[in-house]
Scaffold this active site. Structure first.
Site, mmCIF file in Angstrom:
data_model
loop_
_atom_site.group_PDB
_atom_site.id
_atom_site.type_symbol
_atom_site.label_atom_id
_atom_site.label_comp_id
_atom_site.label_asym_id
_atom_site.label_seq_id
_atom_site.Cartn_x
_atom_site.Cartn_y
_atom_site.Cartn_z
ATOM 1 N N CYS A 211 6.677 1.531 0.921
ATOM 2 C CA CYS A 211 8.136 1.697 0.875
ATOM 3 C C CYS A 211 8.758 0.502 0.157
ATOM 4 C CB CYS A 211 8.692 1.772 2.294
ATOM 5 S SG CYS A 211 7.974 3.100 3.261
ATOM 6 N N ARG B 214 6.079 1.232 -6.809
ATOM 7 C CA ARG B 214 5.335 1.151 -5.533
ATOM 8 C C ARG B 214 4.952 2.529 -5.024
ATOM 9 N NH1 ARG B 214 6.783 -3.878 -2.758
ATOM 10 N NH2 ARG B 214 6.754 -2.892 -0.726
ATOM 11 N N TRP C 254 7.576 5.682 1.220
ATOM 12 C CA TRP C 254 6.203 6.163 1.029
ATOM 13 C C TRP C 254 5.802 6.710 2.392
ATOM 14 C CZ3 TRP C 254 2.435 7.185 -2.407
ATOM 15 C CH2 TRP C 254 1.131 7.309 -1.921
ATOM 16 N N ASN D 260 9.792 -0.897 6.079
ATOM 17 C CA ASN D 260 8.496 -0.803 5.408
ATOM 18 C C ASN D 260 7.469 -1.279 6.412
ATOM 19 O OD1 ASN D 260 6.417 -0.541 3.580
ATOM 20 N ND2 ASN D 260 6.726 -2.583 2.699
ATOM 21 N N GLY D 261 6.426 -0.446 6.654
ATOM 22 C CA GLY D 261 5.384 -0.849 7.599
ATOM 23 C C GLY D 261 5.051 0.298 8.525
ATOM 24 N N GLU E 198 -20.768 4.733 -6.372
ATOM 25 C CA GLU E 198 -19.381 4.285 -6.581
ATOM 26 C C GLU E 198 -19.343 3.095 -7.533
ATOM 27 O OE1 GLU E 198 -16.695 5.556 -6.255
ATOM 28 O OE2 GLU E 198 -15.219 3.964 -6.415
ATOM 29 N N LYS F 252 -17.143 3.193 -11.010
ATOM 30 C CA LYS F 252 -16.111 2.179 -11.303
ATOM 31 C C LYS F 252 -16.356 1.553 -12.675
ATOM 32 C CE LYS F 252 -13.254 2.687 -9.097
ATOM 33 N NZ LYS F 252 -13.630 3.922 -8.588
ATOM 34 N N GLU G 89 -15.819 4.209 -15.643
ATOM 35 C CA GLU G 89 -14.497 4.780 -15.921
ATOM 36 C C GLU G 89 -13.525 3.755 -16.508
ATOM 37 O OE1 GLU G 89 -12.271 6.425 -12.647
ATOM 38 O OE2 GLU G 89 -13.182 5.072 -11.225
ATOM 39 N N HIS H 247 -40.342 8.360 -10.657
ATOM 40 C CA HIS H 247 -40.592 9.786 -10.939
ATOM 41 C C HIS H 247 -39.969 10.222 -12.253
ATOM 42 C CE1 HIS H 247 -42.401 10.259 -7.007
ATOM 43 N NE2 HIS H 247 -41.372 9.616 -6.485
ATOM 44 N N LYS I 119 -4.754 10.108 -12.777
ATOM 45 C CA LYS I 119 -4.841 9.635 -11.391
ATOM 46 C C LYS I 119 -5.090 10.795 -10.436
ATOM 47 C CE LYS I 119 -4.868 6.742 -8.042
ATOM 48 N NZ LYS I 119 -6.122 5.974 -7.881
#
Ligand code: AGP
Length: 611
Positions: free
Chosen positions: A2, A27, A77, A103-104, A483, A487, A490, A506, A606
């Site tokens: 937020c 944000r 948010w 915010n929180g 992962e 990263k 990309e 193998h 995204k």
């Protein structure tokens, strides 16, 4: 996250609030609102709207509709309660005389709401923030600052608050605990903001509030006190950032900012869910009867969320002794999956809008599966279509390459695995307690890893010119390698693949030649000797090895690897949450050295809302 803006001065407030909020749009948010003192009427004028800030600005004709020289603004948010007009901030008390922007996360909002409902206080929204406004009014007996102090002493959790009271039109109150809040000092005016971006156009003289601080903003200046209401003096600093830099909180890229935000994101994700040695999933819809009959678990996701699922499979099978399948969303739809009313289908998605994953969810539902989703964006399509959603509360993730969403998803899935095992009676009391303690250590240990990021930058400077890099590991380390490899691919455009290190011989080992770089992941202690043999296997064919292991095994690994990244020891349930951070940093620094567009890599979006 937020965004908060506050202003009190000689000029019209609404345009200043709207402009300040526009500086906080980066944000991420899903609704916006303002509250100003209507001096003529002696009341508060509150206007708010779901959607983009422009919707609110158009409604207010750029703020011209609101004649006032003091007020607060907010971009929300969503965490508690889906995006909607009624859930937008400012939230107001029952009388309408107190307005709050926040915010929180208020961790004990449910208990406080129950208490206030029992006192006959009516609620209109699903938000935790409305509880703050109602609680302040509950304590208000004519002294607004005292009422705020009494309310905050009963609140647990993180907050940055801007508070208006219609009876005090010449002041704005601010309060801060865990969520940042900044005070701005102007000539004949004062400001409040979540970060300097929002007020940099008006003043560069700011005060960073400390935890527990309250502040009273007036046209004459700002006074601060601590949580005991004792006056305190806080430093006024001169900000020399340019606006664009400030939007990233001073970081060069959103990706790096979000890597660095992971400890705070994990605290937001985990602390409301662990209390007094118990795991608390609010509104958990998995009945004991369902769990007793649950025959299988399916995890469905894409990209990094799929990699979360790959780690989760190891944890869930070991802890719950139920078979776990992990499927790519794009594959699940065409594989005739075995799903019925005794299947728990865990759907993982940061955006909550990935089409491949959404389509798989709908198919799983048609087959009778019980859908539990782990999502970051509140009120997103996947969240809305699930039987149960666990939000990661990581805050908005701007960089295309996910970091804090991945770690909070993984931590939440690991916590769910532990909770399921507890419910099914398949985990010992001893392991349950040890694992739960590890969740509380995780943010601090992740901060230790971040504190040594210069080591990773050094390794990146040694290896950024490679054209192909292998990630190898076993069990949890193999899943982690998936992962780490993604990263790197990309954002640096270096070809890379992750391989189960026992599988190399193998076939794929034919690609290992003099100078090939292999990132060998050996954090999972149970199989450390096996990974050591695999390191020797690739070294003997000329590979260079950058290893990752725990501090316990660093010395032994350093004897054979060319370079070693280390992480602190932690319960195996959380090893990948910690181990991924050096890999995120490695990818980031390599891409930085290759001059790539880190926050917006080529060909990527995204949220992939196409098939
Ligand atoms: C991860 O860095 C990528 N941006 C991508 O793989 C992403 O994880 C994938 O598209 C899934 O997105 P979701 O989590 O929003 O569903």
């Amino acid at each position: 996250m937020c965004g908060i803006v506050g202003y009190i001065g000689q000029e019209q407030a609404a345009p200043i609030l709207l402009e300040g909020l526009s500086r906080l749009e980066y944000r991420g948010y899903d609704s916006a609102g303002v509250a100003v003192f209507d001096q003529a009427a002696g009341t508060l004028a509150v206007r708010k709207a779901k959607g983009r800030l422009q919707v609110l600005s158009d409604q207010l004709h750029g703020g011209a509709d609101l004649n006032s020289t003091a007020g607060v603004g907010h971009t929300r948010w969503a965490t508690h309660g889906a995006p909607s007009d009624v859930n937008s901030h400012p939230q107001v008390s029952r009388s309408g005389r107190i307005a709050v922007v926040h915010n929180g996360i208020i961790e004990n909002y449910a208990a406080l709401k129950t208490f206030l409902l029992d006192q006959g206080v009516p609620f209109t929204s699903e938000t935790d923030t409305e509880v703050v406004a109602q609680l302040i009014e509950y304590f208000y007996e004519g002294d607004i600052l005292s009422a705020v102090g009494r309310a905050l002493r009963r609140i647990q959790g993180a907050y940055a608050l801007g508070i208006l009271c219609a009876d005090f039109p010449d002041q704005i109150i601010a309060a801060r605990k865990d969520s940042p809040l900044i005070l701005g000092h102007g000539e004949g005016c004062s400001f409040l903001a979540s970060d300097v971006t929002a007020i940099l156009r008006h003043t560069r003289r700011v005060t960073y509030m400390e935890d527990g601080d309250l502040a009273v903003l007036t046209r004459e200046g700002i006074t601060c006190c601590n949580s005991l209401m004792q006056p305190v003096r806080r430093k006024v600093v001169q900000v020399d950032w340019e606006v664009d830099a400030a939007e990233k909180g001073g970081y060069e890229h959103f990706m790096f900012k979000e890597i660095m935000e992971q400890p705070e994101a994990l605290r937001r994700c985990l602390s409301p869910r662990i209390s007094k040695g118990e795991i608390i999933f609010e509104d958990m819809a998995l009945s004991k009867d369902f769990l007793r009959r649950m025959s299988r678990i399916y995890i469905v996701a894409c990209g990094s969320s799929y990699h979360v699922g790959m780690v989760g499979k190891y944890h869930l099978e070991r802890l719950t002794r139920r078979p776990v399948e992990v499927a790519l969303g794009s594959e699940f739809r065409y594989m005739d999956p075995i799903v019925d009313q005794h299947t728990l289908v865990i759907v993982i998605s940061q955006s909550g809008e990935t089409l491949d994953t959404m389509a798989a969810l709908r198919q799983a539902r048609q087959l009778g599966g019980h859908i539990l989703s782990i999502v970051n964006v509140v009120g997103s399509s996947i969240a809305r279509e699930s039987d149960q959603v666990l939000y990661t509360w990581a805050g908005p993730e701007i960089a295309v390459a996910t970091t804090k969403a991945y770690t909070t998803q993984l931590a939440l899935l690991s916590l769910l695995a532990l909770w399921l095992a507890r419910e099914l009676g398949t985990v010992s009391q001893e392991e349950y307690r040890a694992a739960l303690a590890a969740f509380q250590e995780l943010p601090g240990k992740l901060e230790q890893v971040l504190a040594r990021r210069d080591d990773i930058q050094y390794f990146a400077s040694k290896y950024f010119n490679h054209n192909s890099i292998f990630f190898i590991g076993r069990n949890l380390d193999y899943a982690l390698g998936l992962e780490g490899s993604l990263k790197l691919k990309e954002i640096s455009y270096i070809h890379s693949e992750a391989y189960a290190s026992g599988e190399l011989k193998h076939g794929t080992i034919s690609l290992i030649e003099e100078g090939t770089l292999v990132v060998a992941l050996g954090a999972y202690s149970r199989l450390f000797p096996k990974v050591m043999s695999n390191v020797l296997e690739v070294k003997s064919r000329g590979a260079g090895v950058l290893a990752l292991t725990t501090q316990t095994h660093q010395e032994e690994m350093a004897r054979i690897a060319d370079a070693v990244m280390t992480i602190p020891e932690i319960h195996e349930l959380l090893l990948p949450c910690l181990g991924v951070v050096p890999l995120q940093l490695f990818a980031y620094y390599v891409a930085l050295m290759r001059g790539c567009d880190i926050d917006k890599p080529r060909n990527l979006a995204k949220s992939v809302t196409v098939e």
